[in-house]
Design a protein around this motif. Structure first.
Motif, PDB file in Angstrom:
ATOM      1  N   LEU A 110      -3.178   3.578   2.415  1.00  0.00           N
ATOM      2  CA  LEU A 110      -2.827   3.696   0.998  1.00  0.00           C
ATOM      3  C   LEU A 110      -1.325   3.540   0.799  1.00  0.00           C
ATOM      4  CD1 LEU A 110      -5.097   6.671  -0.138  1.00  0.00           C
ATOM      5  CD2 LEU A 110      -5.477   4.232  -0.506  1.00  0.00           C
ATOM      6  N   GLY A 111      -0.529   4.164   1.673  1.00  0.00           N
ATOM      7  CA  GLY A 111       0.926   4.034   1.566  1.00  0.00           C
ATOM      8  C   GLY A 111       1.371   2.606   1.785  1.00  0.00           C
ATOM      9  N   LEU A 112       0.802   1.958   2.800  1.00  0.00           N
ATOM     10  CA  LEU A 112       1.135   0.557   3.066  1.00  0.00           C
ATOM     11  C   LEU A 112       0.711  -0.325   1.898  1.00  0.00           C
ATOM     12  CD1 LEU A 112       2.247  -1.386   5.231  1.00  0.00           C
ATOM     13  CD2 LEU A 112      -0.085  -1.578   6.117  1.00  0.00           C
ATOM     14  N   GLY A 113      -0.463  -0.044   1.352  1.00  0.00           N
ATOM     15  CA  GLY A 113      -0.961  -0.834   0.229  1.00  0.00           C
ATOM     16  C   GLY A 113      -0.102  -0.702  -1.010  1.00  0.00           C
ATOM     17  N   MET A 114       0.470   0.483  -1.240  1.00  0.00           N
ATOM     18  CA  MET A 114       1.325   0.657  -2.410  1.00  0.00           C
ATOM     19  C   MET A 114       2.654  -0.084  -2.250  1.00  0.00           C
ATOM     20  SD  MET A 114      -0.443   2.224  -4.593  1.00  0.00           S
ATOM     21  CE  MET A 114       0.609   2.918  -5.873  1.00  0.00           C
ATOM     22  N   ILE A 115       3.152  -0.194  -1.017  1.00  0.00           N
ATOM     23  CA  ILE A 115       4.339  -1.030  -0.793  1.00  0.00           C
ATOM     24  C   ILE A 115       3.997  -2.490  -1.064  1.00  0.00           C
ATOM     25  CG2 ILE A 115       5.875  -1.940   0.999  1.00  0.00           C
ATOM     26  CD1 ILE A 115       6.029   0.809   2.181  1.00  0.00           C
ATOM     27  N   TYR A 116       2.829  -2.925  -0.629  1.00  0.00           N
ATOM     28  CA  TYR A 116       2.392  -4.293  -0.921  1.00  0.00           C
ATOM     29  C   TYR A 116       2.258  -4.518  -2.419  1.00  0.00           C
ATOM     30  CZ  TYR A 116       1.273  -4.901   4.043  1.00  0.00           C
ATOM     31  OH  TYR A 116       1.339  -5.018   5.413  1.00  0.00           O
ATOM     32  N   PHE A 117       1.795  -3.497  -3.129  1.00  0.00           N
ATOM     33  CA  PHE A 117       1.703  -3.602  -4.588  1.00  0.00           C
ATOM     34  C   PHE A 117       3.076  -3.803  -5.204  1.00  0.00           C
ATOM     35  CE2 PHE A 117       2.529  -0.736  -8.256  1.00  0.00           C
ATOM     36  CZ  PHE A 117       2.067  -1.578  -9.257  1.00  0.00           C
ATOM     37  N   LEU A 118       4.040  -2.987  -4.788  1.00  0.00           N
ATOM     38  CA  LEU A 118       5.383  -3.088  -5.349  1.00  0.00           C
ATOM     39  C   LEU A 118       6.002  -4.446  -5.045  1.00  0.00           C
ATOM     40  CD1 LEU A 118       7.023  -1.036  -6.965  1.00  0.00           C
ATOM     41  CD2 LEU A 118       8.252  -0.477  -4.862  1.00  0.00           C
ATOM     42  N   LEU A 119       5.760  -4.946  -3.837  1.00  0.00           N
ATOM     43  CA  LEU A 119       6.265  -6.269  -3.462  1.00  0.00           C
ATOM     44  C   LEU A 119       5.605  -7.367  -4.281  1.00  0.00           C
ATOM     45  CD1 LEU A 119       7.724  -8.278  -1.486  1.00  0.00           C
ATOM     46  CD2 LEU A 119       5.733  -8.006   0.011  1.00  0.00           C
ATOM     47  N   SER A 120       4.287  -7.316  -4.387  1.00  0.00           N
ATOM     48  CA  SER A 120       3.557  -8.422  -5.007  1.00  0.00           C
ATOM     49  C   SER A 120       3.579  -8.379  -6.527  1.00  0.00           C
ATOM     50  CB  SER A 120       2.100  -8.433  -4.511  1.00  0.00           C
ATOM     51  OG  SER A 120       1.460  -7.215  -4.813  1.00  0.00           O
ATOM     52  N   VAL A 121       3.770  -7.195  -7.134  1.00  0.00           N
ATOM     53  CA  VAL A 121       3.808  -7.167  -8.591  1.00  0.00           C
ATOM     54  C   VAL A 121       5.068  -7.868  -9.089  1.00  0.00           C
ATOM     55  CG1 VAL A 121       5.016  -4.952  -8.926  1.00  0.00           C
ATOM     56  CG2 VAL A 121       3.328  -5.713 -10.599  1.00  0.00           C
ATOM     57  N   GLY A 122       6.154  -7.785  -8.307  1.00  0.00           N
ATOM     58  CA  GLY A 122       7.349  -8.553  -8.662  1.00  0.00           C
ATOM     59  C   GLY A 122       7.091 -10.041  -8.597  1.00  0.00           C
TER      60      GLY A 122
END
Length: 285
Positions: free
Chosen positions: A12-24
């Motif tokens: 979940l923590g890794l996925g939220m970093i991916y979210f922050l990266l990809s939403v940009g």
């Protein structure tokens, strides 16, 4: 079974970093229609900005702030003096320009910080382990989930419930109409671009305590970002969130089941989504 639940919670923590990266990337690619292959390099710069600030001041919080501010500023400068000239060019030209920018930023990082991997420890207050039922979860990963969740809600409100968000969407679909209404489209694009790049930098700053900072992380980041955006759907904010969590949990689970196949699994997942839903899970037409 416990090891798989533990890996899913860590994912979940890794996925939220991916979210922050990809939403940009979704903001820049899906809403502005610009192909930014330098997004991974901006993630890299954010990681090293956090590392440098943390080493200079001893403050982890200042490192995170620096990762966003420095990369957002870099994105604004690049957009104003370089990338703005490519908006009306073909996607192929945009890819060539941003790939070139990637090489420049990566070599600049190597020149100033060297090719070795660098580490930043999370603050002592986030170094403990919390128990969720019988399952332990590192405090820092829970911190990532909370921070990225708050940012996600703020972004949804900004782009879906404010006049600025309406202008960004209108600028992509009907820029001439937006000009007639007295809005300076280039300014709207610049702010959206700076925000998108700043989020990539912040993602890099958050990722440093988990995987360290090294010059190769930018290439890995851009690949993951595009996979997440393709799975979640371009131009959507729920898409990167769901896509990031899917990829993060999948990678984490596969590292326990078949470590060598962790990277392969995410690409197979992307292929399946593209075959069944070409626009992604939440993509707009």
């Amino acid at each position: 079974m416990n090891i798989y639940v533990f890996q899913a919670l860590n994912g979940l923590g890794l996925g939220m970093i991916y979210f922050l990266l990809s939403v940009g990337l979704s903001i820049i690619f899906g809403l502005l229609g610009f192909v930014n292959f330098a997004h991974g390099a901006l993630f890299l710069v954010g990681a090293y900005a956090a590392f440098f600030t943390n080493q200079a001041t001893g403050s982890f919080a200042l490192g995170l702030i620096a990762s966003f501010v420095c990369v957002a500023g870099l994105g604004l400068v690049a957009e104003r003096w370089l990338l703005r000239r490519t908006y009306k060019m073909s996607h192929e030209a945009q890819i060539l320009v941003t790939v070139g920018l990637t090489f420049v930023l990566t070599e600049a990082v190597v020149y100033f910080f060297g090719p070795e991997s660098q580490r930043v420890a999370p603050p002592e207050s986030l170094s403990s382990v919390l128990m969720i039922g019988p399952y332990p979860i590192p405090s820092y990963r829970l911190f990532i989930v909370i921070v990225c969740g708050v940012i996600g809600v703020a972004l949804w409100w900004l782009f879906e419930r404010t006049m600025f968000g309406a202008r960004v969407r209108a600028g992509n679909e009907r820029p001439q109409m937006l000009k007639l209404l007295g809005t300076k489209v280039s300014r709207v694009y610049a702010i959206a671009f700076g925000l998108g790049t700043g989020l990539a930098g912040l993602a890099g700053g958050l990722a440093v305590p988990l995987r360290g900072a090294d010059p190769s992380m930018g290439v890995e980041a851009i690949v993951i970002a595009f996979v997440v955006v393709v799975i979640g759907g371009m131009g959507s904010f729920s898409g990167p969130l769901v896509g990031g969590l899917i990829i993060g949990v999948t990678q984490s689970m596969m590292s326990a089941i078949w470590p060598e196949g962790a990277r392969l699994a995410i690409f197979l997942l992307m292929v399946v989504v593209l075959l069944l839903m070409p626009k992604g899970l939440f993509g707009r037409a």
